[in-house]
Design a protein around this motif. Structure first.
Motif, mmCIF file in Angstrom:
data_model
loop_
_atom_site.group_PDB
_atom_site.id
_atom_site.type_symbol
_atom_site.label_atom_id
_atom_site.label_comp_id
_atom_site.label_asym_id
_atom_site.label_seq_id
_atom_site.Cartn_x
_atom_site.Cartn_y
_atom_site.Cartn_z
ATOM 1 N N ILE A 234 0.868 -1.173 0.000
ATOM 2 C CA ILE A 234 0.000 0.000 0.000
ATOM 3 C C ILE A 234 0.903 1.220 0.000
ATOM 4 O O ILE A 234 1.612 1.490 0.969
ATOM 5 N N LEU A 235 0.892 1.947 -1.115
ATOM 6 C CA LEU A 235 1.800 3.072 -1.314
ATOM 7 C C LEU A 235 1.005 4.364 -1.349
ATOM 8 O O LEU A 235 0.102 4.519 -2.175
ATOM 9 N N MET B 87 6.557 9.976 -2.518
ATOM 10 C CA MET B 87 6.195 8.827 -1.670
ATOM 11 C C MET B 87 6.236 9.247 -0.198
ATOM 12 O O MET B 87 7.241 9.772 0.276
ATOM 13 N N GLU B 88 5.138 8.990 0.518
ATOM 14 C CA GLU B 88 5.036 9.399 1.914
ATOM 15 C C GLU B 88 4.950 8.218 2.868
ATOM 16 O O GLU B 88 5.453 8.310 3.986
ATOM 17 N N LYS B 89 4.313 7.117 2.482
ATOM 18 C CA LYS B 89 4.153 5.990 3.402
ATOM 19 C C LYS B 89 4.074 4.700 2.601
ATOM 20 O O LYS B 89 3.487 4.659 1.516
ATOM 21 N N VAL B 90 4.686 3.650 3.174
ATOM 22 C CA VAL B 90 4.677 2.325 2.562
ATOM 23 C C VAL B 90 4.242 1.318 3.614
ATOM 24 O O VAL B 90 4.710 1.359 4.753
ATOM 25 N N ARG C 156 9.243 -6.740 8.571
ATOM 26 C CA ARG C 156 10.640 -6.430 8.254
ATOM 27 C C ARG C 156 10.750 -5.754 6.896
ATOM 28 O O ARG C 156 11.493 -4.771 6.720
ATOM 29 N N ILE C 157 10.005 -6.258 5.919
ATOM 30 C CA ILE C 157 10.073 -5.669 4.573
ATOM 31 C C ILE C 157 9.511 -4.252 4.588
ATOM 32 O O ILE C 157 9.995 -3.370 3.855
ATOM 33 N N THR C 158 8.489 -3.985 5.421
ATOM 34 C CA THR C 158 7.955 -2.620 5.540
ATOM 35 C C THR C 158 9.031 -1.658 6.025
ATOM 36 O O THR C 158 9.182 -0.543 5.488
#
Length: 330
Positions: A218-219, A226-229, A258-260
């Motif tokens: 969710i991007l 880009m503000e949040k992932v 972890r990937i986040t």
């Protein structure tokens, strides 16, 4: 701490020497009072008899008084010398800090078990460090105030016009049509990535990017910034019961969390190093996400293993995105 120990040794040495000098002073003062108690005595020869001279009794008495005064003067000089010694050692002692400021805590000094409990000693040291910190802070404050930076210059006492406000980044000055065209062009380039526009609110857009059959991202974008992932598994819910997108709930899987974290680091890396053109950071980030398409297949490029602590190689380098465990990364 070493300075405190040295000061204590010097003070103990001065106290010992002062006690010795005080005892000597008491001895010389005792001699003075003994001489005064005995008074003037006539001279006696070695046989214990009073010397007989041809002089009269008045001359004998005058001579005895002179000898008495001479002895008295010698004793007073000895007292004065010993008193000067005591005063010298007392003045050489290092004054202890006043502990009245500790308030009721100063009563701990009366504890007989000071060797077992160092509460009072630690409190005194803490107070000394606190006082020293206040002194340094006052010195630093005075230095800073004396070297203030003038943000505006004046000519003839008149203040110049206020500076113009900084222009917003170019990322925030794009038309909606330009942003849509850029997103469509980016969606065609990376393979194994599926794009879906979930929500648009003004300049803010929420994209759902699916990386192969591995996870969903969710991007959140503000134009192209880009503000949040947020990374979640394919079988996890992305929406609340009322149908709104969930942008804050973390994944229930440790691997996705972890990937986040790594994805947010990648956003910061690409936004700071490739921020001259609006679409370049987003393009690099999508290529970086594409390296996760074989997350559960590719082994670690360092140790050659698939799992480490029950997790696959979840870390990817920002320049050369190869599979690597968190514990194996260089």
């Amino acid at each position: 701490m070493a300075d405190t120990i040295n000061q204590a040794k010097v003070t103990i040495s001065c106290i010992s020497q002062a006690i010795t000098s005080t005892q000597q002073l008491r001895s010389t003062v005792t001699n003075v009072f003994n001489l005064l108690c005995e008074g003037v005595k006539p001279d006696e020869d070695h046989d214990g008899r009073v010397e007989e001279t041809e002089t009269s009794a008045g001359s004998l008495l005058g001579r005895d008084r002179k000898k008495f005064l001479q002895k008295f003067q010698e004793h007073l000089q000895a007292v004065n010398k010993d008193y000067n010694e005591v005063e010298k050692y007392c003045n050489s002692m290092i004054a202890t800090p006043e502990l009245q400021v500790l308030g009721p805590l100063s009563h701990l000094s009366l504890d007989s078990n000071t060797d077992k409990k160092n509460t009072f000693r630690d409190a005194v040291q803490t107070y000394e460090w606190n006082q020293r910190m206040h002194e340094y802070a006052q010195i630093a404050s005075s230095i800073l105030f004396s070297h203030q930076l003038k943000r505006s210059q004046s000519s003839g006492g008149a203040i110049l016009a206020k500076r113009r406000r900084a222009l917003p980044p170019k990322f925030l000055n794009m038309s909606s049509q330009h942003v849509e065209n850029t997103l469509q062009s980016l969606a065609r380039q990376p393979a194994d990535l599926t794009f879906k526009l979930i929500k648009t609110l003004g300049d803010t857009r929420v994209l759902q990017v699916t990386v192969g059959r591995v996870f969903t991202v969710i991007l959140t974008l503000r134009n192209l910034l880009m503000e949040k992932v947020l990374v979640k598994g394919l079988d996890e819910e992305l929406f609340y019961e009322n149908g709104t997108i969930d942008l804050f709930s973390e994944s229930q899987f440790e691997c996705m969390r972890r990937i986040t974290d790594h994805a947010m680091s990648a956003v910061l890396q690409y936004s700071t190093t490739h921020g001259t053109q609006p679409d370049v950071p987003l393009k690099y980030f999508l290529l970086w996400l594409q390296s996760y398409k074989n997350l559960f297949i590719d082994p670690c490029s360092i140790c050659g293993k698939h799992l480490d602590g029950g997790l696959p190689p979840v870390w990817r380098d920002f320049r050369n995105p190869v599979a690597c465990h968190d514990t194996c990364r260089p």
